[in-house]
Design an enzyme around this catalytic site. Structure first.
Site, PDB file in Angstrom:
ATOM      1  N   GLU A 320      -4.496  -9.023   1.038  1.00  0.00           N
ATOM      2  CA  GLU A 320      -4.507  -8.695  -0.392  1.00  0.00           C
ATOM      3  C   GLU A 320      -4.070  -7.257  -0.664  1.00  0.00           C
ATOM      4  O   GLU A 320      -4.848  -6.446  -1.162  1.00  0.00           O
ATOM      5  CB  GLU A 320      -5.925  -8.889  -0.934  1.00  0.00           C
ATOM      6  N   PRO A 321      -2.823  -6.923  -0.350  1.00  0.00           N
ATOM      7  CA  PRO A 321      -2.393  -5.545  -0.606  1.00  0.00           C
ATOM      8  C   PRO A 321      -2.181  -5.295  -2.099  1.00  0.00           C
ATOM      9  O   PRO A 321      -1.594  -6.136  -2.792  1.00  0.00           O
ATOM     10  CB  PRO A 321      -1.052  -5.453   0.133  1.00  0.00           C
ATOM     11  N   GLY A 322      -2.696  -4.197  -2.597  1.00  0.00           N
ATOM     12  CA  GLY A 322      -2.435  -3.806  -3.985  1.00  0.00           C
ATOM     13  C   GLY A 322      -1.637  -2.515  -3.962  1.00  0.00           C
ATOM     14  O   GLY A 322      -0.437  -2.479  -4.229  1.00  0.00           O
ATOM     15  N   ARG A 360      -7.860   9.712 -10.287  1.00  0.00           N
ATOM     16  CA  ARG A 360      -8.087   9.653  -8.839  1.00  0.00           C
ATOM     17  C   ARG A 360      -8.374  11.006  -8.211  1.00  0.00           C
ATOM     18  O   ARG A 360      -9.145  11.112  -7.270  1.00  0.00           O
ATOM     19  CB  ARG A 360      -6.903   8.969  -8.139  1.00  0.00           C
ATOM     20  N   TYR A 364     -11.841  10.903  -6.447  1.00  0.00           N
ATOM     21  CA  TYR A 364     -11.810  10.766  -4.981  1.00  0.00           C
ATOM     22  C   TYR A 364     -11.300  12.009  -4.277  1.00  0.00           C
ATOM     23  O   TYR A 364     -11.007  11.951  -3.079  1.00  0.00           O
ATOM     24  CB  TYR A 364     -10.886   9.605  -4.562  1.00  0.00           C
ATOM     25  N   CYS A 391     -10.888  18.146 -22.203  1.00  0.00           N
ATOM     26  CA  CYS A 391     -11.927  19.166 -22.290  1.00  0.00           C
ATOM     27  C   CYS A 391     -12.863  19.049 -21.110  1.00  0.00           C
ATOM     28  O   CYS A 391     -14.009  18.604 -21.252  1.00  0.00           O
ATOM     29  CB  CYS A 391     -12.682  19.023 -23.598  1.00  0.00           C
ATOM     30  N   GLU A 392     -12.363  19.384 -19.952  1.00  0.00           N
ATOM     31  CA  GLU A 392     -13.154  19.285 -18.741  1.00  0.00           C
ATOM     32  C   GLU A 392     -12.430  20.067 -17.653  1.00  0.00           C
ATOM     33  O   GLU A 392     -11.238  19.860 -17.434  1.00  0.00           O
ATOM     34  CB  GLU A 392     -13.262  17.801 -18.355  1.00  0.00           C
ATOM     35  N   TYR A 421      -3.766   2.166  -9.341  1.00  0.00           N
ATOM     36  CA  TYR A 421      -5.052   2.733  -9.768  1.00  0.00           C
ATOM     37  C   TYR A 421      -4.901   3.957 -10.678  1.00  0.00           C
ATOM     38  O   TYR A 421      -5.769   4.813 -10.704  1.00  0.00           O
ATOM     39  CB  TYR A 421      -5.918   3.062  -8.543  1.00  0.00           C
TER      40      TYR A 421
HETATM   41  N1  LLP Z   1      -8.994  -7.015  -1.990  1.00  0.00           N
HETATM   42  C1  LLP Z   1     -10.206  -6.662  -2.420  1.00  0.00           C
HETATM   43  C2  LLP Z   1     -11.312  -7.623  -2.291  1.00  0.00           C
HETATM   44  C3  LLP Z   1     -10.423  -5.402  -2.974  1.00  0.00           C
HETATM   45  O1  LLP Z   1     -11.631  -5.068  -3.387  1.00  0.00           O
HETATM   46  C4  LLP Z   1      -9.342  -4.506  -3.092  1.00  0.00           C
HETATM   47  C5  LLP Z   1      -9.528  -3.181  -3.670  1.00  0.00           C
HETATM   48  C6  LLP Z   1      -8.081  -4.918  -2.649  1.00  0.00           C
HETATM   49  C7  LLP Z   1      -7.939  -6.181  -2.095  1.00  0.00           C
HETATM   50  C8  LLP Z   1      -6.864  -4.059  -2.761  1.00  0.00           C
HETATM   51  O2  LLP Z   1      -6.957  -2.862  -2.047  1.00  0.00           O
HETATM   52  P1  LLP Z   1      -5.667  -1.946  -1.877  1.00  0.00           P
HETATM   53  O3  LLP Z   1      -4.679  -2.702  -1.001  1.00  0.00           O
HETATM   54  O4  LLP Z   1      -5.093  -1.693  -3.231  1.00  0.00           O
HETATM   55  O5  LLP Z   1      -6.164  -0.709  -1.246  1.00  0.00           O
HETATM   56  N2  LLP Z   1      -9.705   2.724  -7.283  1.00  0.00           N
HETATM   57  C9  LLP Z   1      -9.589   3.057  -5.870  1.00  0.00           C
HETATM   58  C10 LLP Z   1      -9.329   1.827  -5.047  1.00  0.00           C
HETATM   59  C11 LLP Z   1     -10.358   0.752  -5.256  1.00  0.00           C
HETATM   60  C12 LLP Z   1     -10.028  -0.479  -4.470  1.00  0.00           C
HETATM   61  C13 LLP Z   1     -10.878  -1.604  -4.897  1.00  0.00           C
HETATM   62  N3  LLP Z   1     -10.615  -2.794  -4.186  1.00  0.00           N
HETATM   63  C14 LLP Z   1      -8.492   4.094  -5.691  1.00  0.00           C
HETATM   64  O6  LLP Z   1      -7.906   4.517  -6.669  1.00  0.00           O
HETATM   65  O7  LLP Z   1      -8.235   4.528  -4.566  1.00  0.00           O
END
Ligand code: LLP
Length: 463
Positions: A320-322, A360, A364, A391-392, A421
């Site tokens: 599941e790459p995002g 981010r 983070y 304002c921060e 993100y």
């Molecule tokens: N699958 C599941 C079950 C997840 O919870 C996530 C991300 C992904 C796949 C996708 O992960 P990726 O390949 O995009 O790393 N907001 C944070 C990242 C939170 C990720 C949440 N879950 C950031 O900006 O780094």
């Protein structure tokens, strides 16, 4: 664009203050292909272009700040993942990174599936024509309404995250006269080397059911007893922005261990295993991400080896790459508003966006790169901190970066690798409106998510 001078500041101090940066780059005009989208280049006039269009023209047409997304790059990365995993595996793009109807259509066309984690993401996916059986539905606290809608739509799988949800999904499916395919998300007890807030496989956090103490085995026992659900596999997601494959190796080992226990106890070999997303991308030149084919090879080898050792049929793998697909494909274009040199420290460069379009850095401590994109410059490097208009004081977009010392209000600067993100986590803090997402391809630009307006804000405020 004005080029007004500003008071002299710490241009290139001999002793630099503490920070994340390494030495100034040899050439501030260079655009490292690792962090910029594929079609980004600097033209003969020094202006940066994407998809063949100068950013100056895009700024005039669409305004700033804006997320500019390289559609060809998005499709190429999606295709690379698809090809790398082949037909014996499934690639689910994680919609939380960034989702819009155009993106859903591209994914569909490129043969990817989609992971959604809310009713809103599900609605977006369905409205853009993603076949429901190619959707996986995630979340640690899905509402009954969301579960019902997902089952009615016919989603390919629901990923169960708690004991309550096993029963809840089974009951709703039965009420609807359906048998829902499900996976159980387990936490394998791996400490992923990433920021604490985005690590998800250690035990002390909200996601999944722990393997430890036999909880996951008990969840499987219960799921196998219920008629409304069909358990098709086990899911593990260890975290996000991870470079080291060893966490996946341990996760695969432990998930296969559970599959073996299930076979031994129930005589059932579950046909699927999902190893989640989380693969890191380059935000700065110091990051060295892996290519999809290397990742596919490593993951497939681990699972095959572990299954052979356990004398199990190798299950169908999904990932599941995002971030790894959309992250590098977009950059945020800002206009410089004010410049404040602080003696002996650094120069604060304020842009027309900030933590509302990129949280981010504040959340983070994420590192980003930045470049002057509306022109090139031969000026010496100036240590800069790019800040927003909120304002921060924590409203920082790029903590430490070098920009040319002749930077001036009206210049356009861009922060690469903001495809993931950033728009999806954008807010209206200080009633700042969220920027548009403009997709650029082969000399054409089109808005895929329009800029929010003050009327949009006022429409929600019903007085
Ligand atoms: N699958 C599941 C079950 C997840 O919870 C996530 C991300 C992904 C796949 C996708 O992960 P990726 O390949 O995009 O790393 N907001 C944070 C990242 C939170 C990720 C949440 N879950 C950031 O900006 O780094």
């Amino acid at each position: 664009m004005s080029r007004s001078a500003h008071p002299a500041g710490p241009r290139h101090a001999d002793v630099l203050p503490e920070g994340h940066y390494s030495a100034p780059p040899a050439d501030l005009n260079a655009l490292d292909g690792k962090v910029w989208a594929q079609t980004v280049t600097r033209d003969a006039h020094g202006v940066v272009t994407v998809g063949g269009i100068p950013v100056t023209r895009l700024a005039e047409e669409f305004g700033t700040p804006a997320y500019l997304l390289d559609e060809a790059d998005f499709r190429a990365r999606a295709r690379a993942w698809r090809t790398a995993f082949g037909h014996d595996a499934d690639v689910f793009y994680a919609g939380k990174a960034f989702l819009s109807r155009a993106v859903v259509r591209w994914l569909h066309e490129e043969g990817l599936n989609l992971d959604v984690c809310s009713g809103g993401e599900l609605a977006t996916a369905l409205s853009a024509g993603m076949p429901a059986d190619r959707i996986a539905f995630h979340g640690n606290n899905k509402s009954k309404d969301e579960i019902r809608r997902a089952i009615e739509a016919g989603v390919g799988r629901i990923v169960l995250d708690s004991f309550q949800e096993i029963v809840r999904v089974a009951h709703i499916a039965q009420e609807l006269g359906k048998r829902q395919r499900v996976q159980i998300r387990v936490t394998v007890g791996v400490e992923a080397h990433t920021h604490e807030f985005i690590a998800t496989a250690h035990e002390d956090q909200k996601f999944g059911i722990p393997l430890a103490g036999g909880q996951a085995a008990e969840a499987v026992r219960r799921a196998l007893r219920l008629d409304g659900i069909e358990l098709i596999g086990i899911h593990s997601h260890i975290g996000s922005q991870i470079f080291d494959m060893s966490g996946f190796e341990v996760a695969a080992h432990r998930v296969v261990g559970l599959l073996k226990d299930i076979r031994d106890e129930h005589g059932v070999e579950l046909p699927e295993i999902d190893l989640g997303g989380g693969l890191g991308i380059a935000y700065t030149s110091d990051d060295d991400p892996r290519e999809p084919h290397e990742i596919a090879k490593a993951l497939t080898e681990i699972v095959t080896r572990e299954c052979e050792a356990a004398r199990l049929r190798t299950p169908r793998i999904s990932v599941e790459p995002g971030r790894a697909i959309v992250g590098p494909t977009a950059f945020t274009l800002y206009e410089v508003g004010t410049i404040k040199p602080l003696d002996g420290l650094r120069t604060y460069v304020s842009v027309d966006g900030g933590m509302s379009d990129n949280i981010r850095t504040a959340l983070y401590d994420a590192e980003y790169s930045v470049a002057l994109v509306s022109r090139s410059s031969d000026a010496e490097p100036m240590l800069a901190r790019v800040v927003g208009k909120h304002c921060e004081s924590g409203d920082i977009v790029v903590k430490d970066a070098f920009l040319p010392a002749d930077l001036a209000p009206g210049d356009l600067i861009a922060v690469p690798a903001t495809g993931a993100y950033c728009r999806s986590m954008a807010s209206n803090y200080n009633h700042v409106t969220r920027p548009p997402v403009v997709a650029v391809r082969d000399g054409e630009a089109r808005v895929i998510v329009r800029r929010e307006t003050e009327e949009d804000l006022l429409r929600l405020d019903v007085g």
